[in-house]
Design an enzyme around this catalytic site. Sequence first.
Site, PDB file in Angstrom:
ATOM      1  N   GLN A  34       0.795  -1.226   0.000  1.00  0.00           N
ATOM      2  CA  GLN A  34       0.000   0.000   0.000  1.00  0.00           C
ATOM      3  C   GLN A  34       0.831   1.281   0.000  1.00  0.00           C
ATOM      4  O   GLN A  34       0.319   2.331  -0.370  1.00  0.00           O
ATOM      5  CB  GLN A  34      -0.969  -0.010   1.193  1.00  0.00           C
ATOM      6  CG  GLN A  34      -2.007  -1.119   1.091  1.00  0.00           C
ATOM      7  CD  GLN A  34      -2.951  -1.132   2.268  1.00  0.00           C
ATOM      8  OE1 GLN A  34      -2.638  -1.696   3.309  1.00  0.00           O
ATOM      9  NE2 GLN A  34      -4.100  -0.497   2.133  1.00  0.00           N
ATOM     10  N   HIS A  54      -1.459  -5.034 -13.138  1.00  0.00           N
ATOM     11  CA  HIS A  54      -0.905  -4.835 -14.478  1.00  0.00           C
ATOM     12  C   HIS A  54      -1.692  -5.576 -15.542  1.00  0.00           C
ATOM     13  O   HIS A  54      -1.835  -5.103 -16.661  1.00  0.00           O
ATOM     14  CB  HIS A  54       0.573  -5.262 -14.522  1.00  0.00           C
ATOM     15  CG  HIS A  54       1.438  -4.409 -13.640  1.00  0.00           C
ATOM     16  ND1 HIS A  54       2.541  -4.880 -12.970  1.00  0.00           N
ATOM     17  CD2 HIS A  54       1.330  -3.097 -13.297  1.00  0.00           C
ATOM     18  CE1 HIS A  54       3.086  -3.898 -12.271  1.00  0.00           C
ATOM     19  NE2 HIS A  54       2.355  -2.809 -12.441  1.00  0.00           N
ATOM     20  N   ASP A  67       2.359   0.736  -8.027  1.00  0.00           N
ATOM     21  CA  ASP A  67       3.719   0.751  -8.603  1.00  0.00           C
ATOM     22  C   ASP A  67       4.628   1.736  -7.870  1.00  0.00           C
ATOM     23  O   ASP A  67       5.794   1.455  -7.616  1.00  0.00           O
ATOM     24  CB  ASP A  67       3.681   1.143 -10.089  1.00  0.00           C
ATOM     25  CG  ASP A  67       3.151   0.025 -10.972  1.00  0.00           C
ATOM     26  OD1 ASP A  67       2.802  -1.056 -10.429  1.00  0.00           O
ATOM     27  OD2 ASP A  67       3.059   0.217 -12.202  1.00  0.00           O
ATOM     28  N   ARG A  92       3.839   0.488  12.840  1.00  0.00           N
ATOM     29  CA  ARG A  92       3.533  -0.845  12.310  1.00  0.00           C
ATOM     30  C   ARG A  92       3.712  -0.853  10.800  1.00  0.00           C
ATOM     31  O   ARG A  92       3.054  -0.091  10.092  1.00  0.00           O
ATOM     32  CB  ARG A  92       2.097  -1.231  12.674  1.00  0.00           C
ATOM     33  CG  ARG A  92       1.722  -2.586  12.109  1.00  0.00           C
ATOM     34  CD  ARG A  92       0.294  -3.032  12.452  1.00  0.00           C
ATOM     35  NE  ARG A  92       0.033  -4.253  11.705  1.00  0.00           N
ATOM     36  CZ  ARG A  92      -1.104  -4.582  11.129  1.00  0.00           C
ATOM     37  NH1 ARG A  92      -2.150  -3.803  11.238  1.00  0.00           N
ATOM     38  NH2 ARG A  92      -1.212  -5.692  10.444  1.00  0.00           N
ATOM     39  N   HIS A 137       1.160  -9.085   4.853  1.00  0.00           N
ATOM     40  CA  HIS A 137      -0.024  -8.232   4.705  1.00  0.00           C
ATOM     41  C   HIS A 137      -0.475  -8.312   3.240  1.00  0.00           C
ATOM     42  O   HIS A 137      -0.408  -7.336   2.499  1.00  0.00           O
ATOM     43  CB  HIS A 137       0.291  -6.801   5.143  1.00  0.00           C
ATOM     44  CG  HIS A 137      -0.916  -5.951   5.432  1.00  0.00           C
ATOM     45  ND1 HIS A 137      -1.102  -5.272   6.625  1.00  0.00           N
ATOM     46  CD2 HIS A 137      -2.001  -5.648   4.682  1.00  0.00           C
ATOM     47  CE1 HIS A 137      -2.242  -4.590   6.586  1.00  0.00           C
ATOM     48  NE2 HIS A 137      -2.808  -4.789   5.415  1.00  0.00           N
ATOM     49  N   ASN A 181      -1.830 -10.447   8.771  1.00  0.00           N
ATOM     50  CA  ASN A 181      -2.836  -9.410   8.907  1.00  0.00           C
ATOM     51  C   ASN A 181      -4.188  -9.941   8.423  1.00  0.00           C
ATOM     52  O   ASN A 181      -4.322 -10.361   7.274  1.00  0.00           O
ATOM     53  CB  ASN A 181      -2.471  -8.188   8.068  1.00  0.00           C
ATOM     54  CG  ASN A 181      -3.516  -7.099   8.201  1.00  0.00           C
ATOM     55  OD1 ASN A 181      -3.691  -6.532   9.276  1.00  0.00           O
ATOM     56  ND2 ASN A 181      -4.248  -6.813   7.127  1.00  0.00           N
ATOM     57  N   GLU A 182      -5.172  -9.934   9.305  1.00  0.00           N
ATOM     58  CA  GLU A 182      -6.569 -10.219   8.947  1.00  0.00           C
ATOM     59  C   GLU A 182      -6.771 -11.436   8.062  1.00  0.00           C
ATOM     60  O   GLU A 182      -7.245 -11.330   6.924  1.00  0.00           O
ATOM     61  CB  GLU A 182      -7.180  -9.005   8.245  1.00  0.00           C
ATOM     62  CG  GLU A 182      -7.156  -7.743   9.082  1.00  0.00           C
ATOM     63  CD  GLU A 182      -7.919  -6.591   8.430  1.00  0.00           C
ATOM     64  OE1 GLU A 182      -8.291  -6.708   7.250  1.00  0.00           O
ATOM     65  OE2 GLU A 182      -8.138  -5.580   9.114  1.00  0.00           O
ATOM     66  N   ASN A 326      -7.860  -5.660  14.744  1.00  0.00           N
ATOM     67  CA  ASN A 326      -8.177  -4.604  13.775  1.00  0.00           C
ATOM     68  C   ASN A 326      -9.680  -4.403  13.763  1.00  0.00           C
ATOM     69  O   ASN A 326     -10.436  -5.358  13.551  1.00  0.00           O
ATOM     70  CB  ASN A 326      -7.760  -5.013  12.358  1.00  0.00           C
ATOM     71  CG  ASN A 326      -6.256  -5.091  12.176  1.00  0.00           C
ATOM     72  OD1 ASN A 326      -5.494  -4.944  13.132  1.00  0.00           O
ATOM     73  ND2 ASN A 326      -5.829  -5.329  10.954  1.00  0.00           N
ATOM     74  N   TYR A 328     -12.999  -1.646  12.623  1.00  0.00           N
ATOM     75  CA  TYR A 328     -13.443  -0.448  11.908  1.00  0.00           C
ATOM     76  C   TYR A 328     -14.912  -0.096  12.099  1.00  0.00           C
ATOM     77  O   TYR A 328     -15.280   1.063  12.162  1.00  0.00           O
ATOM     78  CB  TYR A 328     -13.182  -0.597  10.402  1.00  0.00           C
ATOM     79  CG  TYR A 328     -11.718  -0.516  10.031  1.00  0.00           C
ATOM     80  CD1 TYR A 328     -11.124   0.699   9.715  1.00  0.00           C
ATOM     81  CD2 TYR A 328     -10.918  -1.653  10.032  1.00  0.00           C
ATOM     82  CE1 TYR A 328      -9.773   0.786   9.389  1.00  0.00           C
ATOM     83  CE2 TYR A 328      -9.566  -1.580   9.709  1.00  0.00           C
ATOM     84  CZ  TYR A 328      -9.001  -0.352   9.389  1.00  0.00           C
ATOM     85  OH  TYR A 328      -7.668  -0.272   9.076  1.00  0.00           O
ATOM     86  N   GLU A 393      -5.179  -1.882  14.228  1.00  0.00           N
ATOM     87  CA  GLU A 393      -5.720  -0.962  13.222  1.00  0.00           C
ATOM     88  C   GLU A 393      -7.067  -0.437  13.688  1.00  0.00           C
ATOM     89  O   GLU A 393      -7.886  -1.191  14.219  1.00  0.00           O
ATOM     90  CB  GLU A 393      -5.975  -1.654  11.867  1.00  0.00           C
ATOM     91  CG  GLU A 393      -4.770  -1.816  10.985  1.00  0.00           C
ATOM     92  CD  GLU A 393      -5.092  -2.506   9.662  1.00  0.00           C
ATOM     93  OE1 GLU A 393      -6.202  -2.288   9.116  1.00  0.00           O
ATOM     94  OE2 GLU A 393      -4.234  -3.262   9.192  1.00  0.00           O
TER      95      GLU A 393
END
Length: 497
Positions: A34, A54, A67, A92, A137, A181-182, A326, A328, A393
């Site tokens: 990310q 791509h 990219d 993190r 991740h 992660n998750e 995590n 949200y 998170e």
Amino acid sequence: MKHLLVLIITNSLVFGELQFPPNFKFGVATSAYQVEGAWNLSGKGENIWDYAVHRTPNVIQDGTNGDIACDTYHHTEGDVQLLKQLGVNFYRISLSWSRILPTGFKNKINPDGIRYYNELLDALTANGIEPMVSLFHWDLPQPLQDLGGWTNPLMADYFLEYVRIAYENFGDRVKYWITFNEPSVLCAGSYEGGLLALAPFLKSRGVGLYLCGHTLLIAHAKAYHLYDKEFRKSQKGKIGISLQGIWYEPSSSSKENVQAANQRLQMEFGWFAHPIFSKKGDYPPIMKERISFMSKQENFSQSRLPEFTPAEISYIRGTSDYFGFNHYTSAYAVPANISGGPSQDSDFGSSLSQDPLWEAGASWWIRSVPWGFGNILKWIKNEYGNPEVIITENGFSDKGGLQDCRRINYHYKYLEALLNAIHNEGCNISGYTAWSFMDNFEWTGGYSKKFGLIRVDFVSPERTRTLKMSAYAYRNIIETKKIDWSFTPSGFEKCVF
Ligand code: GBH
């Protein structure tokens, strides 16, 4: 007099006068794909995100890709100075497997990958910021996806080869490791082809995700035991996992609704939490029963959910030094027969809704529901024996802008719920991580969904960073250990909450 005292106490609770405990730690998070960019520089191999963006750019809402992203690969020193400006205790990050092992296997170690992470870890350590490092991740090396990715049980051993190299090269400076992660989001996103879609965008509905989860649990346990046996003594860190949990609130107190919400919570959050954190281990009983029942109805010869042997159950149980969480958002669950199975949704046996009055983020699935955070924290405490929880998170997306009052409002309210959980519910929570340090590539959401405390100008070649109002607000919380709703940094207008 007595009444007055009660009033004062109640007031201080209601108005957020509670303080964070002295040892409570604050951080911010990112993940390799990310933010790093440099997707093909200096020996990095291709991962499943490189491959997908791509070849099929239309899978990303705004047709963008990672990219270059925030180009953190070329901003090590400057970004560490920004972290210092935020005043965080830890940062993190995640390691890019393909940057370290371009083929996925250890036959080829990329010296530049080792160099890059060494420099980053050294810069953090030199500036008193503790690195918290996720081993995975979501950016699997493409050559391993060609072998089936996480649906292939052999992946657990390939993962272990990579993990050993990470411990050997970086473990002296890493005091917090996160294996995955998750996993629940990863496995459903990668193999289920539902609303939530992640690379490699496969659609093996109702089957692939459970194979993926099975491999991940074993891979996680192997990584834990390796650390425990060979590295813990000299490196003295902690190792855990980050699990994503949405709180599912029954839409009424009827037995059916309570059962639907509980079943969904167990089948999503409990899918990974129960095998690792419960006393008995293994998948939640309700999940095993439900998927076995559905599989029978669908004429499968056995349950689509694989089984662990008793030896595997005890090998996995207890393999986390803390509960990385995590979180949200929340939703209401109602019982529903979802047709067109097999699928995870028909296995869940419920449908979801959110109250339109809840503050909405830029992502379709986010609404601010602070009491849901409180509820799930209590649930973790009761279900898993009050483990040490680190929020790895928590955050809110908008469409941009430096005066980000809606994000500030979200973090304040969620942090108030967290303070309440610590002080009034006895939850053992030791840290909080804001997602995210800076705006970044939000997977299929591209760059239009902004979670950052810091703005990144994705048009400028320098990827210029600018602190948003929320960055100053966060810094103020870290400094004062409490939430000040009227705090207004200079250069910003007062937020009207
Ligand atoms: C995290 O995922 C990721 O770790 C991070 O990389 C990401 O940038 C960040 O959050 C913001 O999205 O399950 O179909 O009902 C959060 C994953 C995906 C969890 C959407 C909740 C709800 C939709 N979230 N999901 S669904």
